[in-house]
Design an enzyme around this catalytic site. Sequence first.
Site, short mmCIF file in Angstrom:
data_model
loop_
_atom_site.label_atom_id
_atom_site.label_comp_id
_atom_site.label_asym_id
_atom_site.label_seq_id
_atom_site.Cartn_x
_atom_site.Cartn_y
_atom_site.Cartn_z
N GLU A 173 -5.52 1.86 -1.27
CA GLU A 173 -6.56 1.08 -0.71
C GLU A 173 -7.22 -0.05 -1.27
O GLU A 173 -8.36 -0.29 -1.69
CB GLU A 173 -7.81 2.20 0.01
CG GLU A 173 -8.72 1.26 0.81
CD GLU A 173 -8.19 0.46 1.78
OE1 GLU A 173 -7.54 0.57 2.48
OE2 GLU A 173 -9.09 -0.42 1.95
N TRP A 190 -4.83 3.14 11.69
CA TRP A 190 -4.80 2.92 10.31
C TRP A 190 -5.20 4.28 9.61
O TRP A 190 -6.24 4.39 9.77
CB TRP A 190 -5.65 1.85 9.81
CG TRP A 190 -5.27 1.52 8.40
CD1 TRP A 190 -6.04 1.99 7.32
CD2 TRP A 190 -4.17 0.64 7.74
NE1 TRP A 190 -5.35 1.84 6.04
CE2 TRP A 190 -4.17 1.06 6.39
CE3 TRP A 190 -3.28 -0.10 8.38
CZ2 TRP A 190 -3.51 0.20 5.45
CZ3 TRP A 190 -2.32 -0.44 7.50
CH2 TRP A 190 -2.25 -0.56 5.92
N ARG A 247 3.87 -0.09 13.05
CA ARG A 247 3.71 -1.44 12.46
C ARG A 247 3.77 -1.15 10.82
O ARG A 247 2.94 -0.39 10.37
CB ARG A 247 2.07 -1.92 12.99
CG ARG A 247 1.77 -3.25 12.07
CD ARG A 247 0.56 -3.61 12.74
NE ARG A 247 -0.06 -4.74 12.19
CZ ARG A 247 -0.93 -5.33 11.28
NH1 ARG A 247 -1.86 -4.21 11.10
NH2 ARG A 247 -1.23 -6.14 10.57
N ASN A 267 -7.76 -5.84 14.35
CA ASN A 267 -7.94 -4.77 13.48
C ASN A 267 -9.49 -4.72 13.67
O ASN A 267 -10.43 -5.47 13.29
CB ASN A 267 -7.81 -5.25 11.98
CG ASN A 267 -6.00 -5.50 11.88
OD1 ASN A 267 -5.39 -5.23 12.86
ND2 ASN A 267 -5.79 -5.81 10.72
N GLN A 273 0.81 -1.35 0.13
CA GLN A 273 -0.09 -0.03 0.03
C GLN A 273 0.79 1.16 0.09
O GLN A 273 0.31 2.33 -0.22
CB GLN A 273 -0.82 0.02 1.22
CG GLN A 273 -1.88 -1.24 1.17
CD GLN A 273 -2.84 -1.12 2.38
OE1 GLN A 273 -2.49 -1.79 3.34
NE2 GLN A 273 -4.10 -0.69 2.16
#
Length: 476
Positions: free
Chosen positions: A433, A426, A87, A304, A30
């Site tokens: 995306e 995030w 992360r 998540n 990404q």
Amino acid sequence: MTSVQHSSEPAPAAAFPAGFRWGAATAAYQIEGAAAEDGRGPSIWDTFCRIPGKVLGGDTGDVAVDHYHRFREDVALMADLGLNAYRFSIAWPRVQPSGAGAVNEAGLDFYKRLVDALLEAGVEPWPTLYHWDLPQPLEDAGGWPERDTAHRFADFADTVHAALGDRVRQWMTINEPWCAAFLGYASGEHAPGRREPAAALRAAHHLMLGHGLAVEAMRARRPDNRFGAAVNLYAVSPASQAEADLDAARRIDGMQNRFFLDPLLRGSYPADVLTDLEGLKFEEAIRDGDLAVINQPIDQLGINYYSRFTVSGTPGDAAQAVSSPFSSHSPWVGSEFVRFVDTGRPVTGMGWEIYERGLYEILVRLHREYPPVALYITENGAGYDEPPNGDAPLNDADRIAYLEGHLRACHDAIAEGVPLRGYFTWSLLDNFEWAWGYSKRFGLVHVDYATQRRMPKESARWYSGVIRQGGLPERR
Ligand code: FCB
């Protein structure tokens, strides 16, 4: 790790424990770009992006936000924000382009440079070893539905760990096996785009097996490192207390949450889900000993969390079946029994319901119903179509409200005794995306994709203030 609270700051109304990890998350495909540089091979996402109609606008991760070349600037941004953890994911096709055997040292060197820059800036590195970029040669050999892929993954993890285990203490193996298996192999909305429900189930099992094998290999080298996996959990509510609605909620909770939590934390698949899956020959994929490998102790579980599903049953009425939030081709095996209901509550720019209470519910449920394990929110955030904002920081008040609501839910859970040790939003930067291409922005930091200029949004300033104070201010 020391507390980030500055003595001069007023005490926050909702203080988080000392040592809490305040981070942001990204993933290799990404943000990195440099898709064909320094020996990187193609991944399933490079291939998928080139199939017309699969990714909005025909976008690809070829350049993304050029993090491969700009990582020093990005690490400086993290340090400015006051993050104490970051992360990111390690691109398998950069390190092992064919998915097996020979290591591409130039690819590995990139992660050594990144880790060193993070450590120098006082930001703890939290790599994830699989965030969906399977080397294309492994997909050509059958992909995750093939058992061998789990062994290939463990080898890759072992290779990376051998190179970085002296400097990196926190390791996450797989990211969101639900998405990798079911969006990739059942609904086909993600790479590799296959629509084979039975294969998707095998993929899920092999992703978790790969996790277990990888932890085994890495822990043997450094038992003092900390290992875990990140799963995407959803709050699931029945539309009413009618039996059919309760059963729909059981099904979706089963496939979305328990199908992953139970093997990882309890060493078994949920019996009701196995019954739902009869006919798909799923159990043939499970060999003796697999569940013990999957269930070996982990040091932490990453959660998540984005949203909730409200579902109702459609008994005997397959005609009005399946309209999942993802597509008409549902990733939930058995979803012909389920209808997804629009609650009319506010949604983000992704159309995902904003339901912060769900995060609290999930955390408390994990704490009460599963064996003890340290928990981290490894992703949480809000995506919108955001217009360019010239030279001024974007006033992304919706994102600030989303983050604040979810952080309050985290705080409430900690007050209940939940061992929540960190929160990664995030995302650090706007980025690619997946099937939405560059149309949706999740970053604390705006990226102008034409110039690659980074510009922190108001949410970045807000989050930085939360970190500096060590918690949330009084309710506004
Ligand atoms: C998660 C993915 C992450 C990002 C967010 C919005 O499912 O793990 O890469 O795309 O959704």
